[in-house]
Design a protein around this motif. Structure first.
Motif: not given
Lengths: 334, 334
Positions: A245, A247-248, A251-252, A255-256, A258-259, A270, A277, A280-281, B221, B244, B248, B252, B273, B276-277, B280
């Motif tokens: 969780g 790590g994801l 990652m998100l 990605a945001l 990088r985008g 963004a 975001f 949520v994360i 992770g 999971l 997730l 999101l 966006l 992009t999401f 991912v």
């Protein structure tokens, strides 16, 4: 040693030496808690000169923060059992000792989780009827709070332990969140009773026979779906899930970014959405906002994230205070 | 029965009756594959009148799509072993039978995963030296492709099985992605050798002694971190993780939509966006873009997501074609 019982206040011992950002962020968090959280008295446990110096460096004027000296420090990567046995003067052992003697009502540490669990189990003793302590945390999902346990205290679990986790989880959600009959889910690889490992299938049958409000198996996708109020699992699966969780989330966010780097038009979008975001994360990382609880030991112990900053520490202290006021450890005993 | 060997083409049997959106989306996917994927001949396995009707409803003019009649259908929730034994005329059993007889080079199904695995194990036989088949998938993370297995074939694993998964995973990444010495990680609850369940610790010791490029334990992770090329785990943990990840993703997107509903100013940002999401998030759901592979059986079997749409089916067919051209099943045998 300073006087520790200010009338009407909850006294909480805080491991000043534990965590990646100790002692700076820990002390900063203690100051914030002392200034902000009504009715809390924080006791900093650690090497007195180090903690004193840190208090002096930061603006702690007017704060009532006592220090209890502990000569040793258990490092984040030390072997828990050996460290607890050999470092009797460590901040973790001294902090748990204060709790055992009733001089504080709770202990909070962002240090070596295994060492905190070991010290708590050995020194405080396990709750009657509970064979293994578990690490649990409440995730504040948009669908409602979800308590997950075990998140890593027991890599190998017996079916009985999962039933014990469920019982403690049920009491906790009843006490802390006022739920009448918390819905207990058993994490498995499918909804049907026959899905999952042999251990999980046995736990399922035992939970069916219990008096708990057992809703059956839940799946990975039910974490956050709102189907259950408590999800029980073994500490191996819980730990892996928890870290996935986190790590994801990273990652998100990556990605945001990088985008955005590839398409500057997205920059403004963004920036507008990032707080949404991030919030949520951050729900995926329980330790960011309040620490995990050690279920099944005779005392209130809160384990904060190793990388806790001052805010996280302040929140962990708040969590500890709540546990004390609701007498969670007592509810488990009774 | 129609002729099935068009020279130079890879013939793939597709379960026309399997999946939440069968037969519509499956047939649509087959048409797309026949039109788009060079060198593939798709054989639709299912109830002839149903499939024929669907082909007529959709525009399949010019498509060479043969039908092999299979009288029965195994439902998504049937018990795999019983279903495979009792429904010998089902699309799954008939499809695997075609593969066994060498009339097709691969079988693709979005139907009952357990039934596909059972039929494949029983009818095709297991690869020599491999005691349990595993479900694996390659996740196209920004940090590079990651093969994870087992994702759900075995809820209880022995340490030997994890070593077998690692060997197959290593061969796969070498063959398909041209990696010289794929880095193998063992999923555990901590990086240290002594972390994890007893089973995982034993597997760790066995992997250390193997000739594989074993990098040690990895954590939840590390999925997506790029540290490993192959991550092995038991099917229980793999399944929970996978679901999971999917959950997730949905959470999101849900949070994004709620955020927008509460603050209409974010609408434009979210629209910018969202792609992009979505991209991912879709990396977390392997079945969306190519299906999972059944490792350790004598034949190329691709398991697509139960909720596959036409695009997912087309991608699963593409994956099957790649397996065939690289002779993955043969590489495992050798």
């Amino acid at each position: 040693m300073p006087k520790r019982k200010a009338s009407g206040k909850v006294t909480i011992a805080l491991d000043a030496m534990g965590g990646d950002h100790a002692p700076e962020e820990i002390v900063k968090g203690a100051i914030a808690a002392a200034n902000g959280t009504d009715g809390v008295q924080v006791l900093l446990v650690g090497q007195e000169n180090v903690v004193r110096e840190e208090l002096d460096r930061q603006n702690s004027t007017g704060c009532v923060l006592d220090i209890v000296h502990a000569d040793q420090v258990i490092a984040m990567d030390e072997r828990p059992v050996t460290a607890v046995k050999e470092k009797r003067e460590s901040s973790i052992v001294v902090g748990i000792e204060l709790l055992k003697r009733g001089e504080v009502a709770a202990f909070v540490s962002a240090g070596n989780t295994g060492a905190v669990m070991t010290a708590a189990s050995l020194m405080l003793g396990r709750t009657k009827g509970i064979n293994r302590p578990a690490l649990g945390a409440v995730f504040p999902f948009p669908t409602g709070p979800l308590l997950c346990l075990d998140l890593g205290a027991n890599s190998d679990c017996k079916p009985t332990s999962l039933v014990h986790f469920a019982k403690m989880g049920s009491i906790y959600m009843e006490k802390i969140f006022g739920m009448e009959s918390p819905r207990i889910g058993l994490l498995s690889s499918g909804e049907e009773d026959t899905k999952g490992s042999q251990m999980v299938q046995k736990a399922h049958r035992m939970l069916r026979k219990s008096k708990l409000n057992f809703i059956g198996n839940v799946e990975g996708g039910d974490i956050g779906s709102g189907r259950a109020d408590v999800i029980v699992t073994d500490g191996f699966t819980g730990n892996v899930l928890l870290k996935l969780g986190e790590g994801l989330g990273e990652m998100l966010i990556g990605a945001l970014r990088r985008g955005v780097a590839e398409n500057p038009k997205l920059k403004e979008a963004a920036e507008l959405l990032e707080p949404t975001f991030q919030s949520v994360i951050s729900t995926l990382d329980y330790r960011e906002y309040g620490g995990a609880l050690l279920f099944g030991v005779n005392g209130n112990v809160v384990v904060a994230h190793g990388r806790s900053d001052a805010d996280a520490i302040k929140n962990a202290i708040k969590t500890a205070k709540r546990e004390v006021l609701q007498d969670i450890a007592g509810a488990f005993r009774g």
